[in-house]
Design a protein around this motif. Structure first.
Motif, PDB file in Angstrom:
ATOM      1  N   HIS A 192       0.808  -1.192   0.068  1.00  0.00           N
ATOM      2  CA  HIS A 192       0.064  -0.009  -0.001  1.00  0.00           C
ATOM      3  C   HIS A 192       0.811   1.360   0.034  1.00  0.00           C
ATOM      4  N   CYS A 193       2.064   1.005  -0.032  1.00  0.00           N
ATOM      5  CA  CYS A 193       3.164   2.317  -0.232  1.00  0.00           C
ATOM      6  C   CYS A 193       3.499   2.487  -1.421  1.00  0.00           C
ATOM      7  N   THR A 194       3.849   3.588  -1.911  1.00  0.00           N
ATOM      8  CA  THR A 194       4.445   4.145  -3.258  1.00  0.00           C
ATOM      9  C   THR A 194       5.770   4.624  -3.050  1.00  0.00           C
ATOM     10  N   GLU A 195       6.166   4.909  -1.977  1.00  0.00           N
ATOM     11  CA  GLU A 195       7.649   5.506  -1.946  1.00  0.00           C
ATOM     12  C   GLU A 195       8.119   5.553  -0.492  1.00  0.00           C
ATOM     13  N   SER A 197       8.794   7.478   1.812  1.00  0.00           N
ATOM     14  CA  SER A 197       8.331   8.541   2.933  1.00  0.00           C
ATOM     15  C   SER A 197       7.088   7.851   3.329  1.00  0.00           C
ATOM     16  N   ASP A 198       6.323   7.163   2.365  1.00  0.00           N
ATOM     17  CA  ASP A 198       5.035   6.486   2.943  1.00  0.00           C
ATOM     18  C   ASP A 198       5.406   5.278   4.059  1.00  0.00           C
ATOM     19  N   ILE A 199       6.430   4.603   3.812  1.00  0.00           N
ATOM     20  CA  ILE A 199       7.108   3.604   4.650  1.00  0.00           C
ATOM     21  C   ILE A 199       7.165   4.403   6.139  1.00  0.00           C
ATOM     22  N   ARG A 201       6.607   7.150   7.421  1.00  0.00           N
ATOM     23  CA  ARG A 201       5.359   7.844   8.118  1.00  0.00           C
ATOM     24  C   ARG A 201       4.710   6.707   8.854  1.00  0.00           C
ATOM     25  N   LEU A 202       4.516   5.473   8.269  1.00  0.00           N
ATOM     26  CA  LEU A 202       3.935   4.330   8.893  1.00  0.00           C
ATOM     27  C   LEU A 202       4.662   3.839   9.960  1.00  0.00           C
TER      28      LEU A 202
END
Length: 210
Positions: A192-195, A197-199, A201-202
């Motif tokens: 469900h991540c695209t970059e 920065s998504d990882i 943040r989670l």
């Protein structure tokens, strides 16, 4: 190896390419040229045996993607000085896997504002990835070699802790014993991540909720 096992292997190779292209490559700035490591089984004087070679065995298979990715990793790749199609194919797989593990670990540490990993930890990531992927490759093609298969593989302790590095952790986790796992599509929150920065943040959200 059964066709169902080969399908699992191909799926996991595709996942490596997907993760690398989507997450790692945009953030990676490798420096320098590939380093010269220990000669592969086919280029070591004390062996003098033609183990299955890169050009004759692996070039036209899904495993070729590892070689292609490894060639983009600069100094992360430490391989046989010959770097020829006559190199031992299993050794080449191991070298590329080690380079990917190091590049991923360093990139993740930086992206998540973690302190740089120690040299000891990086060596552990490299060794684990090399052993795991070389073992699966040798099972698929019966491509035994003195360095990376039974009787000659590097002795490893427990897998290195990669709990703070989701991509590197999944790389090692999925390849540790992939044919013993249920044969189903890989399902992970990383899908469900695209970059990066998504990882990140989670991961931060998880730390807050602990």
């Amino acid at each position: 190896m059964r066709p169902s096992d080969e399908a699992v292997v191909h799926q996991l190779i595709g996942r490596i390419a997907y993760f690398h292209t989507l997450f790692i490559e945009p953030a990676l700035s490798p420096r320098g040229r590939p380093g010269a490591g220990r000669a592969c089984c086919n280029h070591r004087e004390e062996m003098r045996r033609a183990w299955p070679a890169v050009g004759g065995l692996r070039a036209a298979t899904a495993w070729a993607v590892l070689d292609e990715l490894g060639a983009t990793l600069g100094e992360h790749l430490v391989a046989c000085p010959a770097r020829e199609n006559t190199c031992c194919a299993t050794c080449r797989v191991a070298d590329s896997a080690a380079a990917l593990a190091q590049a991923w670990a360093l990139t993740e540490h930086q992206a998540y504002d973690r302190p740089p990993p120690s040299a000891t930890l990086l060596r552990a990531y490299r060794a684990a990835a090399a052993v795991y992927l070389a073992r699966v490759f040798s099972q698929q093609y019966e491509a035994t070699c003195r360095t990376w298969t039974a009787g000659g593989a590097a002795v490893m302790g427990s897998p290195p802790d990669s709990s703070e590095l989701p991509l590197t952790g999944e790389l090692l986790g999925l390849w540790e014993n992939p044919l013993a796992a249920p044969r189903s599509p890989v399902v992970s929150w990383l899908n469900h991540c695209t970059e990066l920065s998504d990882i990140h943040r989670l991961l931060q959200q998880r730390e807050v909720t602990k």
